[in-house]
Design a protein around this motif. Sequence first.
Motif, PDB file in Angstrom:
ATOM      1  N   ASP A  55     -36.956   4.561 -45.734  1.00  0.00           N
ATOM      2  CA  ASP A  55     -36.133   5.548 -46.430  1.00  0.00           C
ATOM      3  C   ASP A  55     -36.285   6.954 -45.875  1.00  0.00           C
ATOM      4  O   ASP A  55     -35.401   7.796 -46.060  1.00  0.00           O
ATOM      5  N   VAL A  56     -37.385   7.219 -45.175  1.00  0.00           N
ATOM      6  CA  VAL A  56     -37.592   8.565 -44.635  1.00  0.00           C
ATOM      7  C   VAL A  56     -37.098   8.728 -43.202  1.00  0.00           C
ATOM      8  O   VAL A  56     -37.112   9.832 -42.672  1.00  0.00           O
ATOM      9  N   TYR A  57     -36.683   7.660 -42.558  1.00  0.00           N
ATOM     10  CA  TYR A  57     -36.192   7.795 -41.189  1.00  0.00           C
ATOM     11  C   TYR A  57     -34.864   8.553 -41.208  1.00  0.00           C
ATOM     12  O   TYR A  57     -33.874   8.091 -41.779  1.00  0.00           O
ATOM     13  N   SER A  58     -34.882   9.713 -40.585  1.00  0.00           N
ATOM     14  CA  SER A  58     -33.696  10.586 -40.541  1.00  0.00           C
ATOM     15  C   SER A  58     -33.131  10.815 -41.942  1.00  0.00           C
ATOM     16  O   SER A  58     -31.924  10.831 -42.150  1.00  0.00           O
ATOM     17  N   ASP A  59     -34.048  10.991 -42.914  1.00  0.00           N
ATOM     18  CA  ASP A  59     -33.647  11.309 -44.290  1.00  0.00           C
ATOM     19  C   ASP A  59     -32.641  10.314 -44.849  1.00  0.00           C
ATOM     20  O   ASP A  59     -31.658  10.678 -45.492  1.00  0.00           O
ATOM     21  N   GLY A  60     -32.881   9.032 -44.590  1.00  0.00           N
ATOM     22  CA  GLY A  60     -32.034   7.991 -45.148  1.00  0.00           C
ATOM     23  C   GLY A  60     -30.874   7.573 -44.271  1.00  0.00           C
ATOM     24  O   GLY A  60     -30.215   6.558 -44.552  1.00  0.00           O
ATOM     25  N   GLU A  61     -30.587   8.331 -43.206  1.00  0.00           N
ATOM     26  CA  GLU A  61     -29.446   7.987 -42.361  1.00  0.00           C
ATOM     27  C   GLU A  61     -29.661   6.668 -41.615  1.00  0.00           C
ATOM     28  O   GLU A  61     -28.710   5.915 -41.381  1.00  0.00           O
ATOM     29  N   SER A  62     -30.914   6.380 -41.258  1.00  0.00           N
ATOM     30  CA  SER A  62     -31.203   5.111 -40.588  1.00  0.00           C
ATOM     31  C   SER A  62     -30.878   3.938 -41.509  1.00  0.00           C
ATOM     32  O   SER A  62     -30.285   2.945 -41.083  1.00  0.00           O
ATOM     33  N   GLU A  63     -31.256   4.054 -42.782  1.00  0.00           N
ATOM     34  CA  GLU A  63     -30.935   2.982 -43.728  1.00  0.00           C
ATOM     35  C   GLU A  63     -29.425   2.780 -43.844  1.00  0.00           C
ATOM     36  O   GLU A  63     -28.942   1.649 -43.911  1.00  0.00           O
ATOM     37  N   LYS A  64     -28.683   3.865 -43.889  1.00  0.00           N
ATOM     38  CA  LYS A  64     -27.223   3.751 -43.989  1.00  0.00           C
ATOM     39  C   LYS A  64     -26.660   2.983 -42.796  1.00  0.00           C
ATOM     40  O   LYS A  64     -25.777   2.124 -42.950  1.00  0.00           O
ATOM     41  N   ALA A  65     -27.166   3.287 -41.608  1.00  0.00           N
ATOM     42  CA  ALA A  65     -26.679   2.607 -40.401  1.00  0.00           C
ATOM     43  C   ALA A  65     -27.041   1.125 -40.425  1.00  0.00           C
ATOM     44  O   ALA A  65     -26.221   0.271 -40.054  1.00  0.00           O
ATOM     45  N   VAL A  66     -28.259   0.807 -40.865  1.00  0.00           N
ATOM     46  CA  VAL A  66     -28.678  -0.595 -40.921  1.00  0.00           C
ATOM     47  C   VAL A  66     -27.830  -1.354 -41.938  1.00  0.00           C
ATOM     48  O   VAL A  66     -27.386  -2.488 -41.688  1.00  0.00           O
ATOM     49  N   GLY A  67     -27.583  -0.749 -43.093  1.00  0.00           N
ATOM     50  CA  GLY A  67     -26.736  -1.399 -44.087  1.00  0.00           C
ATOM     51  C   GLY A  67     -25.339  -1.664 -43.570  1.00  0.00           C
ATOM     52  O   GLY A  67     -24.753  -2.735 -43.811  1.00  0.00           O
ATOM     53  N   ARG A  68     -24.819  -0.713 -42.825  1.00  0.00           N
ATOM     54  CA  ARG A  68     -23.486  -0.869 -42.255  1.00  0.00           C
ATOM     55  C   ARG A  68     -23.453  -2.054 -41.278  1.00  0.00           C
ATOM     56  O   ARG A  68     -22.490  -2.829 -41.247  1.00  0.00           O
ATOM     57  N   LEU A  69     -24.515  -2.189 -40.479  1.00  0.00           N
ATOM     58  CA  LEU A  69     -24.591  -3.322 -39.551  1.00  0.00           C
ATOM     59  C   LEU A  69     -24.563  -4.637 -40.310  1.00  0.00           C
ATOM     60  O   LEU A  69     -23.791  -5.544 -39.978  1.00  0.00           O
ATOM     61  N   VAL A  70     -25.428  -4.763 -41.317  1.00  0.00           N
ATOM     62  CA  VAL A  70     -25.534  -6.022 -42.060  1.00  0.00           C
ATOM     63  C   VAL A  70     -24.195  -6.388 -42.701  1.00  0.00           C
ATOM     64  O   VAL A  70     -23.765  -7.552 -42.661  1.00  0.00           O
ATOM     65  N   ARG A  71     -23.515  -5.407 -43.247  1.00  0.00           N
ATOM     66  CA  ARG A  71     -22.248  -5.677 -43.922  1.00  0.00           C
ATOM     67  C   ARG A  71     -21.131  -6.038 -42.948  1.00  0.00           C
ATOM     68  O   ARG A  71     -20.157  -6.690 -43.326  1.00  0.00           O
ATOM     69  N   SER A  72     -21.293  -5.635 -41.684  1.00  0.00           N
ATOM     70  CA  SER A  72     -20.216  -5.849 -40.708  1.00  0.00           C
ATOM     71  C   SER A  72     -20.378  -7.127 -39.897  1.00  0.00           C
ATOM     72  O   SER A  72     -19.451  -7.526 -39.179  1.00  0.00           O
ATOM     73  N   ARG A  73     -21.544  -7.773 -39.993  1.00  0.00           N
ATOM     74  CA  ARG A  73     -21.805  -8.943 -39.158  1.00  0.00           C
ATOM     75  C   ARG A  73     -21.705 -10.220 -39.980  1.00  0.00           C
ATOM     76  O   ARG A  73     -21.975 -10.239 -41.182  1.00  0.00           O
ATOM     77  N   SER A  74     -21.347 -11.306 -39.320  1.00  0.00           N
ATOM     78  CA  SER A  74     -21.241 -12.593 -40.000  1.00  0.00           C
ATOM     79  C   SER A  74     -22.556 -13.366 -39.987  1.00  0.00           C
ATOM     80  O   SER A  74     -22.817 -14.166 -40.896  1.00  0.00           O
ATOM     81  N   GLU A  75     -23.397 -13.135 -38.958  1.00  0.00           N
ATOM     82  CA  GLU A  75     -24.659 -13.860 -38.873  1.00  0.00           C
ATOM     83  C   GLU A  75     -25.717 -13.194 -39.754  1.00  0.00           C
ATOM     84  O   GLU A  75     -25.629 -12.013 -40.067  1.00  0.00           O
ATOM     85  N   PRO A  76     -26.741 -13.940 -40.177  1.00  0.00           N
ATOM     86  CA  PRO A  76     -27.792 -13.345 -41.009  1.00  0.00           C
ATOM     87  C   PRO A  76     -28.567 -12.278 -40.245  1.00  0.00           C
ATOM     88  O   PRO A  76     -29.033 -12.518 -39.117  1.00  0.00           O
ATOM     89  N   ILE A  77     -28.679 -11.103 -40.834  1.00  0.00           N
ATOM     90  CA  ILE A  77     -29.529 -10.032 -40.314  1.00  0.00           C
ATOM     91  C   ILE A  77     -30.490  -9.667 -41.436  1.00  0.00           C
ATOM     92  O   ILE A  77     -30.069  -9.243 -42.520  1.00  0.00           O
ATOM     93  N   TYR A  78     -31.784  -9.841 -41.197  1.00  0.00           N
ATOM     94  CA  TYR A  78     -32.774  -9.572 -42.233  1.00  0.00           C
ATOM     95  C   TYR A  78     -33.195  -8.104 -42.177  1.00  0.00           C
ATOM     96  O   TYR A  78     -33.493  -7.567 -41.104  1.00  0.00           O
ATOM     97  N   VAL A  79     -33.230  -7.480 -43.350  1.00  0.00           N
ATOM     98  CA  VAL A  79     -33.517  -6.054 -43.451  1.00  0.00           C
ATOM     99  C   VAL A  79     -34.893  -5.845 -44.065  1.00  0.00           C
ATOM    100  O   VAL A  79     -35.195  -6.371 -45.145  1.00  0.00           O
ATOM    101  N   ALA A  80     -35.709  -5.080 -43.380  1.00  0.00           N
ATOM    102  CA  ALA A  80     -36.990  -4.639 -43.924  1.00  0.00           C
ATOM    103  C   ALA A  80     -36.964  -3.119 -43.998  1.00  0.00           C
ATOM    104  O   ALA A  80     -36.704  -2.449 -42.998  1.00  0.00           O
ATOM    105  N   THR A  81     -37.201  -2.582 -45.184  1.00  0.00           N
ATOM    106  CA  THR A  81     -37.326  -1.137 -45.303  1.00  0.00           C
ATOM    107  C   THR A  81     -38.694  -0.802 -45.879  1.00  0.00           C
ATOM    108  O   THR A  81     -39.501  -1.701 -46.163  1.00  0.00           O
ATOM    109  N   LYS A  82     -38.964   0.468 -46.020  1.00  0.00           N
ATOM    110  CA  LYS A  82     -40.261   0.919 -46.496  1.00  0.00           C
ATOM    111  C   LYS A  82     -40.083   2.034 -47.512  1.00  0.00           C
ATOM    112  O   LYS A  82     -39.085   2.757 -47.469  1.00  0.00           O
TER     113      LYS A  82
END
Length: 328
Positions: A55-82
């Motif tokens: 959550d602290v990477y680039s003040d949350g911007e990294s999480e936003k980008a990762v979420g966007r990836l997961v929502r845009s892909r058809s294959e399983p992408i596992y997300v780990a945050t802290k």
Amino acid sequence: MNYRKLGKTGLSVSEISLGTWQVGGKWGDPFSHANADHILNAAADAGINFIDTADVYSDGESEKAVGRLVRSRSEPIYVATKCGRQLNPHVADAYQPAKLRQFVEDSLRRMQLDVLDLVQLHCPPTEVYYRPEIFEVFDRLREEGKIRHLGVSVEKVEEGLKAIEFPNVATVQLIFNMFRQRAPELLFKEAARRDVGIIVRVPLASGLLTGKFSAETSFSADDHRNFNRNGETFDKGETFAGVDYETGLAAVEELKAALPGQPQLAALALRWILMFDEVSCVIPGASRPEQIISNLQAADLPALTKEQMQAVREVYDRKIKPLVHYTW
């Protein structure tokens, strides 16, 4: 791509995965969502299915980008945050179940996801590992369907050993590389016994183990490799794995001499980590898509020989061990 089991989570994750501390730009650069999208999609295209963020990477911007990836892909992408590093001051007393719950819910909102595959406590002070109520709140979050698994990101081997006493801890993330070799002595064995996955961060010692740095290399004012060499802002061990820069440069040259005829040191350093069966995955970062391909070359390298492993250990014992081994 090769895949390994992530401990008791049961997830099969790419052994070379992706850490997103600097995704979207090099350390100190402004965050670029366009660059982050290129990097993240390049990773998914290559078969990487495990993305580590915070959550602290680039003040949350990294999480936003990762979420966007997961929502845009058809294959399983596992997300780990802290979570946890937003606490200011970052002290043990600041860790409270209600705050951690809020952090998790904020991450879900930023990523626009219904559930997080893995939430990790983000290098909390050692005292936190002795407070059962901190770990119990994640059981409640799991029952509510907001998270699937709990992990910890630790600075010290001892913290990892204490954390895995809690049965709901499924993973331990820690620094492990050619310049940080203590973990196999006990933590890896105990983690395997308890079916806890091992996630390796800082695998290239903040770039030292690429073999591309020199005494003349400069880092920007906002790069932690410039401002945190003595632990001025966060734990010293996160920068160059805690090794003095000049000593690290000298040790790198010795590694190159001890491993003649090998491909670039970065790929070999990642392959060295994968020699340890207890490792579930390694999460090197990337500030541009080409680095994804470079990192993945490690998985295709042949196993290091017994003689090569011994050569790496000899350099560590002589040059690095006295500086870091008993600190972390």
